[in-house]
Design an enzyme around this catalytic site. Structure first.
Site, short mmCIF file in Angstrom:
data_model
loop_
_atom_site.label_atom_id
_atom_site.label_comp_id
_atom_site.label_asym_id
_atom_site.label_seq_id
_atom_site.Cartn_x
_atom_site.Cartn_y
_atom_site.Cartn_z
N ASP A 138 19.82 17.83 -18.04
CA ASP A 138 19.40 18.34 -19.34
C ASP A 138 20.43 18.05 -20.42
OD1 ASP A 138 17.04 19.30 -18.30
OD2 ASP A 138 17.81 21.31 -17.95
N TYR A 193 25.44 20.44 -7.31
CA TYR A 193 25.90 20.66 -8.68
C TYR A 193 27.12 21.57 -8.65
CZ TYR A 193 21.63 18.76 -10.88
OH TYR A 193 20.62 17.95 -11.31
#
Length: 413
Positions: A138, A193
């Site tokens: 994003d 992540y």
């Protein structure tokens, strides 16, 4: 005097006779300059036209030669290991026709074309090079181990040439050959992540919102890890994204591991890194997972809210800032088992590139997160919204709530 054989002032002249019949010109007098062709009376202009035409023909020949040379180059499916700092970019995925929203892929495709890896029309239509990203990060999200798959011309010194046309905060850290049908998104088994945040985010709500002298205690770290461990396994994460309904099968996601590492101090401020490994993640899922744990640790929400968020009732889960989120690694275990030891293909484990990945994080990702946090105070400002956040707001799902159409862009973080 004009017709005489000799003139004192003008010197010897020959009599010019009129043209003879048949348009045959008289021979030019001795010493006289031959007249230019009328078409050439433009002087240098005529020569310039000839030069331009010759240059255009040479360019056409060179272009044809380059095209012929490219046709002789092998076009193969490869994967690129990428690192990038996402600050200032509107995510990873290219938005064709929206040039005001710059993405990581805009710079990548430009570098691929300028380095001679792909023809220009492949940059305009990425499907022509079978391009696929492993994860669609994003806005503002960084990556140290993003992987993309595509078909390119295997030119000499390909990595150096691509990186030569990229800004320093975007690097190609590795390249490997893969099977012709390889798709980086579909063949990815899991993604890891990390989320880097200042540890004052875990201070109790009665503590100063932004106290750089705060240090995370061992007891608080253990409590943080106990809450993060609750995410492990398969759960319904519909409350951790805006894209899914409570009864959609795709809202169920499998988390392999999630924990917080030991804190460290940078520039007088203490930071910690939360790591999470899962098969796939929905838009904003990780940021909301972190946000809910922070809210519980600070005392704004009860621990029971975490388990209640997996039910059908609507829970307004706070979303932590995107600044600290980084795609660290993608995993291809099944692909490696099948093709990694077949003698033709390399396993996609990137062990030889680990030093370069670590150096890129230290040079471009961590400093950007730290400096941006100091300048923009994104975490501190977000923490200031938690006191007014309504954690008790619920809305039971209607009995006939159907599945929403999946996002055309697929999963994200």
């Amino acid at each position: 005097r004009a017709c005489g054989p000799c003139s004192p002032s003008l010197g010897p002249r020959l009599l010019r006779l009129p043209p003879m019949a048949g348009n045959v010109e008289a021979p030019a007098p001795v010493g006289a300059r031959p007249e230019r062709d009328p078409k050439a009376r433009g002087g240098w202009r005529g020569g310039a036209r000839i030069w331009e035409e010759t240059e255009q023909q040479a360019k056409k020949l060179r272009s044809a030669s380059d095209a012929e040379q490219h046709r002789k180059l092998p076009k193969r499916k490869i994967v690129l290991l990428m690192g990038y700092s996402g600050k200032g970019y509107h995510g990873m995925q290219r938005n064709v026709g929206s040039s005001q929203f710059k993405t990581i892929e805009d710079d990548l495709v430009s570098a691929l074309v300028r380095s001679g890896c792909i023809p220009e029309n492949h940059g305009e239509d990425m499907r022509k090079m079978s391009f696929q990203r492993c994860a669609r990060t994003d806005k503002g999200v960084s990556a140290a181990g993003q992987v993309v798959s595509l078909k390119v011309w295997l030119i000499d010194d390909i990595l150096e040439k691509i990186n030569g046309h990229l800004p320093p905060h975007i690097r190609i850290l590795g390249l490997k050959r893969v099977t012709g049908g390889f798709n980086s998104k579909n063949k990815c088994d899991a993604r890891t992540y990390l989320y880097m945040l200042p540890t004052f985010a875990f201070a109790h709500k009665d503590h100063d919102v932004q106290d750089e002298s705060y240090r995370l205690s061992a007891d608080t770290l253990r409590r943080v890890n106990a809450l993060l461990a609750c995410y492990k396994g398969t759960h319904n994460f519909h409350n951790f994204t805006s894209q899914k309904g409570p009864r959609e099968a795709s809202a169920r996601r499998y988390i392999l591991d999630m924990f917080c590492e030991e804190p460290f101090v940078r520039e007088g401020m203490e930071f910690a890194v939360i790591k999470v490994k899962g098969q796939s993640f929905m838009t904003h899922q990780i940021r909301k997972m972190v946000g809910l744990v922070v809210a519980v640790i600070k005392g704004y929400a009860p621990e029971s809210l975490l388990e209640r968020s997996w039910g059908e009732a609507k829970v307004d889960v706070p979303k932590a800032p995107g600044l600290g989120l980084v795609l660290e690694r993608v995993h291809f275990d099944k692909y490696n088992q099948r093709f990694g030891n077949d003698g033709l293909h390399e396993p996609l484990d990137w062990t030889q590139e680990e030093a370069g990945v670590a150096a890129f994080k230290e040079q471009h990702i961590y400093p950007t997160i730290i400096s941006t946090e100091r300048q923009e105070r994104s975490m501190a400002r977000w923490l200031g919204t938690l006191p007014v956040h309504d954690f008790d707001a619920t809305a039971h799902a209607a009995a006939g709530l159907g599945a929403k159409a999946p996002s055309p862009l697929g999963d994200s973080d």
